[in-house]
Write a protein that holds these residues in place. Structure first.
Motif, PDB file in Angstrom:
ATOM      1  N   ASN A 293      56.829  52.069  87.009  1.00  0.00           N
ATOM      2  CA  ASN A 293      56.869  50.661  87.875  1.00  0.00           C
ATOM      3  C   ASN A 293      58.223  50.361  88.214  1.00  0.00           C
ATOM      4  O   ASN A 293      58.332  50.047  89.294  1.00  0.00           O
TER       5      ASN A 293
ATOM      6  N   VAL B  32      59.076  52.663  91.198  1.00  0.00           N
ATOM      7  CA  VAL B  32      58.173  52.422  92.505  1.00  0.00           C
ATOM      8  C   VAL B  32      58.743  50.862  92.979  1.00  0.00           C
ATOM      9  O   VAL B  32      58.719  50.844  94.136  1.00  0.00           O
TER      10      VAL B  32
ATOM     11  N   ALA C  37      60.234  50.322  96.891  1.00  0.00           N
ATOM     12  CA  ALA C  37      59.489  49.434  97.796  1.00  0.00           C
ATOM     13  C   ALA C  37      60.812  48.322  98.302  1.00  0.00           C
ATOM     14  O   ALA C  37      60.829  47.916  99.320  1.00  0.00           O
TER      15      ALA C  37
ATOM     16  N   SER D 152      57.980  52.945 100.734  1.00  0.00           N
ATOM     17  CA  SER D 152      56.567  52.671 100.180  1.00  0.00           C
ATOM     18  C   SER D 152      55.788  53.904  99.861  1.00  0.00           C
ATOM     19  O   SER D 152      55.678  54.706 100.562  1.00  0.00           O
TER      20      SER D 152
ATOM     21  N   SER E 233      52.133  51.522  98.632  1.00  0.00           N
ATOM     22  CA  SER E 233      52.810  50.308  97.526  1.00  0.00           C
ATOM     23  C   SER E 233      53.880  49.346  98.075  1.00  0.00           C
ATOM     24  O   SER E 233      54.346  49.598  98.999  1.00  0.00           O
TER      25      SER E 233
ATOM     26  N   GLU F 294      56.426  45.765  96.703  1.00  0.00           N
ATOM     27  CA  GLU F 294      56.745  45.039  95.497  1.00  0.00           C
ATOM     28  C   GLU F 294      56.235  43.360  95.756  1.00  0.00           C
ATOM     29  O   GLU F 294      56.622  42.975  96.811  1.00  0.00           O
TER      30      GLU F 294
ATOM     31  N   PRO G 188      55.606  46.114  91.100  1.00  0.00           N
ATOM     32  CA  PRO G 188      55.045  46.749  92.308  1.00  0.00           C
ATOM     33  C   PRO G 188      53.278  46.807  92.213  1.00  0.00           C
ATOM     34  O   PRO G 188      52.632  46.636  91.166  1.00  0.00           O
TER      35      PRO G 188
ATOM     36  N   ASN H 248      49.422  47.974  94.713  1.00  0.00           N
ATOM     37  CA  ASN H 248      48.935  48.810  95.634  1.00  0.00           C
ATOM     38  C   ASN H 248      47.938  47.691  96.376  1.00  0.00           C
ATOM     39  O   ASN H 248      46.772  47.562  96.178  1.00  0.00           O
TER      40      ASN H 248
ATOM     41  N   HIS I 200      45.244  46.576  98.832  1.00  0.00           N
ATOM     42  CA  HIS I 200      44.163  47.404  99.108  1.00  0.00           C
ATOM     43  C   HIS I 200      43.347  46.485 100.248  1.00  0.00           C
ATOM     44  O   HIS I 200      42.931  45.481 100.105  1.00  0.00           O
TER      45      HIS I 200
ATOM     46  N   TRP J  65      42.932  54.648  95.098  1.00  0.00           N
ATOM     47  CA  TRP J  65      43.972  54.531  94.138  1.00  0.00           C
ATOM     48  C   TRP J  65      43.664  55.207  92.749  1.00  0.00           C
ATOM     49  O   TRP J  65      44.356  55.090  91.850  1.00  0.00           O
TER      50      TRP J  65
ATOM     51  N   GLU K 135      45.707  57.397  90.626  1.00  0.00           N
ATOM     52  CA  GLU K 135      47.217  56.548  89.902  1.00  0.00           C
ATOM     53  C   GLU K 135      46.464  55.524  88.866  1.00  0.00           C
ATOM     54  O   GLU K 135      47.156  55.355  87.738  1.00  0.00           O
TER      55      GLU K 135
END
Length: 150
Positions: A17, A20, A24, A29, A33, A35, A50, A52, A54, A114, A117
């Motif tokens: 995290n 990622v 970001a 990205s 993704s 932040e 971080p 995602n 949607h 997702w 992940e």
């Protein structure tokens, strides 16, 4: 009364995290993704994590795969925050979705996008789970509709 579901990240998850989020923040990205920054309900300081974002049926949502996490608790108080990828920062307001049937539809498409992940955080629920299984999981996974401020 039992505690709301929350799955704390292990050392590997926390490290990933961090990576990622840092990517970001610097404009990279991974698969969409970003932040997110949200004001802490106790500290008043911006907390970064971080996420995602949607898209479902033209609207944007934040789904908490890990359950009732700190960012969820902060979002309930703050009512919004910022999404950042590089220099582009989007300020948004957030409204928590209360209707489990609506949440189930959003969570299904979130898991389609997702799941590779986040499936491990959903206690066996996947995009292919039955409607009843998804409905049963909804109380454990808060969903917020986000709207960009102009």
């Amino acid at each position: 009364m039992s505690q709301p579901y929350y799955l704390q990240g292990n050392a590997f998850n926390v490290r990933m995290n961090s990576i990622v989020g840092r990517l970001a923040r610097h404009g990279v990205s991974l698969f969409g993704s970003a932040e997110m920054s949200v004001r802490g309900r106790k500290s008043g300081q911006m907390q970064r994590v971080p996420v995602n974002p949607h898209t479902h049926e033209g609207a944007q949502y934040l789904v908490s795969a890990r359950g009732h996490s700190q960012w969820v608790r902060n979002m309930r108080v703050a009512g919004g925050g910022e999404l950042r990828v590089g220099r582009k920062t989007r300020t948004f307001t957030a409204v928590e979705i209360a209707d489990d049937e609506q949440k189930a539809l959003i969570i299904r498409t979130y898991l389609e996008r997702w799941g590779w992940e986040v499936n491990e955080y959903f206690k066996g629920i996947t995009a292919k789970s039955s409607d009843a299984e998804l409905l049963a999981a909804c109380p454990d996974h808060p969903v917020f509709r986000i709207t960009e401020e102009s």
